[in-house]
Scaffold this motif. Structure first.
Motif, PDB file in Angstrom:
ATOM      1  N   PRO A 278      23.506   7.213 -18.314  1.00  0.00           N
ATOM      2  CA  PRO A 278      24.535   8.246 -18.228  1.00  0.00           C
ATOM      3  C   PRO A 278      24.793   8.801 -16.829  1.00  0.00           C
ATOM      4  CG  PRO A 278      22.494   9.251 -18.915  1.00  0.00           C
ATOM      5  CD  PRO A 278      22.206   7.770 -18.786  1.00  0.00           C
ATOM      6  N   LEU A 279      24.210   8.241 -15.777  1.00  0.00           N
ATOM      7  CA  LEU A 279      24.457   8.745 -14.433  1.00  0.00           C
ATOM      8  C   LEU A 279      25.927   8.577 -14.068  1.00  0.00           C
ATOM      9  CD1 LEU A 279      21.332   7.307 -12.548  1.00  0.00           C
ATOM     10  CD2 LEU A 279      21.614   9.578 -13.550  1.00  0.00           C
ATOM     11  N   ARG A 280      26.457   9.562 -13.400  1.00  0.00           N
ATOM     12  CA  ARG A 280      27.852   9.554 -12.988  1.00  0.00           C
ATOM     13  C   ARG A 280      27.956   9.666 -11.472  1.00  0.00           C
ATOM     14  NH1 ARG A 280      31.488  10.715 -17.256  1.00  0.00           N
ATOM     15  NH2 ARG A 280      30.445  10.110 -19.196  1.00  0.00           N
ATOM     16  N   PRO A 281      29.057   9.204 -10.891  1.00  0.00           N
ATOM     17  CA  PRO A 281      29.219   9.303  -9.445  1.00  0.00           C
ATOM     18  C   PRO A 281      29.427  10.740  -8.991  1.00  0.00           C
ATOM     19  CG  PRO A 281      31.150   8.284 -10.465  1.00  0.00           C
ATOM     20  CD  PRO A 281      30.137   8.475 -11.550  1.00  0.00           C
ATOM     21  N   LEU A 282      29.355  10.930  -7.682  1.00  0.00           N
ATOM     22  CA  LEU A 282      29.600  12.244  -7.105  1.00  0.00           C
ATOM     23  C   LEU A 282      31.014  12.706  -7.410  1.00  0.00           C
ATOM     24  CD1 LEU A 282      28.094  11.925  -3.492  1.00  0.00           C
ATOM     25  CD2 LEU A 282      26.977  12.803  -5.545  1.00  0.00           C
ATOM     26  N   ALA A 283      31.185  14.029  -7.446  1.00  0.00           N
ATOM     27  CA  ALA A 283      32.519  14.599  -7.578  1.00  0.00           C
ATOM     28  C   ALA A 283      33.337  14.268  -6.329  1.00  0.00           C
ATOM     29  CB  ALA A 283      32.423  16.110  -7.764  1.00  0.00           C
ATOM     30  N   HIS A 284      34.664  14.363  -6.461  1.00  0.00           N
ATOM     31  CA  HIS A 284      35.545  13.978  -5.364  1.00  0.00           C
ATOM     32  C   HIS A 284      35.235  14.761  -4.088  1.00  0.00           C
ATOM     33  CE1 HIS A 284      39.107  12.524  -3.321  1.00  0.00           C
ATOM     34  NE2 HIS A 284      39.426  13.769  -3.020  1.00  0.00           N
ATOM     35  N   ALA A 285      35.005  16.048  -4.208  1.00  0.00           N
ATOM     36  CA  ALA A 285      34.717  16.860  -3.022  1.00  0.00           C
ATOM     37  C   ALA A 285      33.434  16.405  -2.337  1.00  0.00           C
ATOM     38  CB  ALA A 285      34.620  18.336  -3.405  1.00  0.00           C
ATOM     39  N   GLN A 287      32.258  13.307  -2.494  1.00  0.00           N
ATOM     40  CA  GLN A 287      32.586  12.019  -1.883  1.00  0.00           C
ATOM     41  C   GLN A 287      33.233  12.219  -0.512  1.00  0.00           C
ATOM     42  OE1 GLN A 287      35.001   9.771  -4.619  1.00  0.00           O
ATOM     43  NE2 GLN A 287      33.461   9.785  -6.238  1.00  0.00           N
ATOM     44  N   GLU A 288      34.073  13.231  -0.406  1.00  0.00           N
ATOM     45  CA  GLU A 288      34.710  13.540   0.875  1.00  0.00           C
ATOM     46  C   GLU A 288      33.679  13.952   1.916  1.00  0.00           C
ATOM     47  OE1 GLU A 288      37.915  13.290   1.993  1.00  0.00           O
ATOM     48  OE2 GLU A 288      38.136  12.094   0.166  1.00  0.00           O
ATOM     49  N   ARG A 289      32.663  14.672   1.495  1.00  0.00           N
ATOM     50  CA  ARG A 289      31.607  15.085   2.430  1.00  0.00           C
ATOM     51  C   ARG A 289      30.826  13.876   2.925  1.00  0.00           C
ATOM     52  NH1 ARG A 289      28.785  19.641  -1.044  1.00  0.00           N
ATOM     53  NH2 ARG A 289      27.187  19.499   0.580  1.00  0.00           N
ATOM     54  N   VAL A 290      30.584  12.917   2.046  1.00  0.00           N
ATOM     55  CA  VAL A 290      29.938  11.672   2.474  1.00  0.00           C
ATOM     56  C   VAL A 290      30.804  10.971   3.504  1.00  0.00           C
ATOM     57  CG1 VAL A 290      29.228   9.360   1.722  1.00  0.00           C
ATOM     58  CG2 VAL A 290      28.634  11.353   0.333  1.00  0.00           C
ATOM     59  N   ALA A 291      32.089  10.892   3.240  1.00  0.00           N
ATOM     60  CA  ALA A 291      33.003  10.227   4.175  1.00  0.00           C
ATOM     61  C   ALA A 291      32.997  10.904   5.539  1.00  0.00           C
ATOM     62  CB  ALA A 291      34.423  10.227   3.590  1.00  0.00           C
ATOM     63  N   GLN A 292      32.898  12.219   5.567  1.00  0.00           N
ATOM     64  CA  GLN A 292      32.875  12.941   6.835  1.00  0.00           C
ATOM     65  C   GLN A 292      31.633  12.596   7.648  1.00  0.00           C
ATOM     66  OE1 GLN A 292      33.261  17.060   5.713  1.00  0.00           O
ATOM     67  NE2 GLN A 292      35.329  16.773   4.884  1.00  0.00           N
ATOM     68  N   VAL A 293      30.486  12.515   6.983  1.00  0.00           N
ATOM     69  CA  VAL A 293      29.255  12.163   7.699  1.00  0.00           C
ATOM     70  C   VAL A 293      29.352  10.748   8.246  1.00  0.00           C
ATOM     71  CG1 VAL A 293      26.769  11.800   7.494  1.00  0.00           C
ATOM     72  CG2 VAL A 293      27.834  13.763   6.374  1.00  0.00           C
ATOM     73  N   LEU A 294      29.807   9.825   7.439  1.00  0.00           N
ATOM     74  CA  LEU A 294      29.917   8.434   7.878  1.00  0.00           C
ATOM     75  C   LEU A 294      30.900   8.292   9.040  1.00  0.00           C
ATOM     76  CD1 LEU A 294      29.886   6.503   4.458  1.00  0.00           C
ATOM     77  CD2 LEU A 294      27.979   6.942   6.028  1.00  0.00           C
ATOM     78  N   ALA A 295      31.992   9.036   8.974  1.00  0.00           N
ATOM     79  CA  ALA A 295      32.972   8.984  10.063  1.00  0.00           C
ATOM     80  C   ALA A 295      32.371   9.539  11.353  1.00  0.00           C
ATOM     81  CB  ALA A 295      34.228   9.767   9.670  1.00  0.00           C
ATOM     82  N   ALA A 296      31.586  10.595  11.240  1.00  0.00           N
ATOM     83  CA  ALA A 296      30.965  11.190  12.430  1.00  0.00           C
ATOM     84  C   ALA A 296      29.968  10.251  13.065  1.00  0.00           C
ATOM     85  CB  ALA A 296      30.286  12.514  12.056  1.00  0.00           C
ATOM     86  N   LEU A 297      29.300   9.429  12.252  1.00  0.00           N
ATOM     87  CA  LEU A 297      28.322   8.476  12.801  1.00  0.00           C
ATOM     88  C   LEU A 297      29.013   7.403  13.637  1.00  0.00           C
ATOM     89  CD1 LEU A 297      25.961   7.901   9.733  1.00  0.00           C
ATOM     90  CD2 LEU A 297      25.450   9.195  11.808  1.00  0.00           C
ATOM     91  N   GLU A 298      30.265   7.117  13.351  1.00  0.00           N
ATOM     92  CA  GLU A 298      30.990   6.087  14.084  1.00  0.00           C
ATOM     93  C   GLU A 298      31.490   6.558  15.438  1.00  0.00           C
ATOM     94  OE1 GLU A 298      34.085   4.796  11.510  1.00  0.00           O
ATOM     95  OE2 GLU A 298      32.730   3.790  10.085  1.00  0.00           O
ATOM     96  N   ARG A 299      31.470   7.879  15.635  1.00  0.00           N
ATOM     97  CA  ARG A 299      31.984   8.422  16.886  1.00  0.00           C
ATOM     98  C   ARG A 299      30.926   8.373  17.992  1.00  0.00           C
ATOM     99  NH1 ARG A 299      34.553  12.299  13.348  1.00  0.00           N
ATOM    100  NH2 ARG A 299      33.000  13.875  13.795  1.00  0.00           N
TER     101      ARG A 299
END
Length: 299
Positions: A278-285, A287-299
């Motif tokens: 029954p595990l579910r993915p992260l909520a959309h908000a 997921q956006e926080r994950v994307a922000q961290v990953l984007a910052a690592l690329e800079r």
């Protein structure tokens, strides 16, 4: 035999597809970790969702990881509530090519120290590979005492202990690690879990870091590990601080599995759906926080 039990042990999730293990995705993850040159791979840990998988799925995960990892050692989780099942999983893991096994005292009913020690005695006598003790009270609700540590690590098959997250305060972390070191044999390695305090644990004297996020994002985690093991404390902590957004999500979500699944998805390592129900993915908000961290690592 256990010289490889050091540094960074990367624990990936178990990618699933159509009711089975997604072989292509798992091969890709193992290839990524091997190319990054982590020190070992740990499959079927908490992030690998081992308690949700069948015996056949678990055997398949170890088989794929061992075949694909080349010279990189593979550590396989064998936890189960019933000792007979643990023994069967240990046999499967060894036959599939695991270089060591990882055992948490999984239970539904509370266990006494004698029962926990008995579990490790029963399993250790059947093993031909090293055994790593997994102390994870946040999921098993079994709290191992220092006396239990001493009794379990006296078994010659035990090569390491994966301790719970250390305190964030460096002095308290050193005190915690020293207390464990005082009761376990010198040959037994001490490994820290809890990614947000991985740098602190290594700086406090742990021999290795069992990291969930390293199973999807090995490069930044290797930077932390190598700096900490070289004694470059400020550098290690600065690298870790860049991932604080993910550490915060780990705390919010009660563990790593959902966050690492989302990181893996955003990096293209896995296809949806990722997690066993029954595990579910992260909520959309989130997921956006994950994307922000990953984007910052690329800079």
């Amino acid at each position: 035999m256990t010289a490889w039990l050091r540094g960074l042990s990367a624990f990936p999730l178990t990618p699933l597809r159509d009711g089975g293990v997604d072989q292509a995705a798992l091969e890709g993850i193992v290839d990524l970790l091997a190319e990054a040159a982590v020190d070992s791979i740990g499959v079927l840990g908490s992030t690998g969702a081992y308690t949700y998988l069948t015996r056949e799925q678990r055997r398949r995960v170890v088989e794929i990881a061992a075949r694909r990892s080349g010279d990189l050692p593979v550590l396989a989780g064998i936890g189960h509530c019933a000792t007979d099942e643990v023994l069967a999983l240990a046999e499967d893991a060894q036959r599939a090519g695991a270089d060591a096994v990882l055992l948490a005292p999984v239970t539904y009913h509370g266990l006494t120290d004698d029962e926990v020690v008995g579990l490790y005695e029963d399993v250790a006598r059947e093993l031909s590979v090293p055994l790593v003790v997994y102390d994870n009270p946040s999921t098993t609700h079994v709290h191992l005492s220092l006396e239990a540590y001493a009794r379990i690590t006296a078994l010659p098959q035990v090569a390491a202990v994966k301790i719970p997250p250390v305190p964030a305060d460096p002095a308290e972390a050193r005190e915690r690690v020293a207390a464990v070191r005082a009761v376990v044999p010198e040959r037994v390695r001490i490994g820290v879990s809890g990614d947000g305090v991985g740098a602190t644990g290594l700086l406090a004297g742990c021999d290795l870091w069992f990291s969930a996020l390293a199973g999807a994002l090995p490069g930044p985690l290797l930077a932390i590990s190598r700096a900490a093991r070289a004694g470059r404390a400020q550098e290690a902590l600065e690298h870790s601080a860049r991932l604080q957004g993910l550490w915060d999500l780990f705390a919010e979500c009660g563990g790593s599995v959902r966050v690492v699944a989302e990181v893996s998805r955003q990096l293209g390592l896995v296809r949806e759906p990722v997690l066993p129900r029954p595990l579910r993915p992260l909520a959309h908000a989130q997921q956006e926080r994950v994307a922000q961290v990953l984007a910052a690592l690329e800079r």
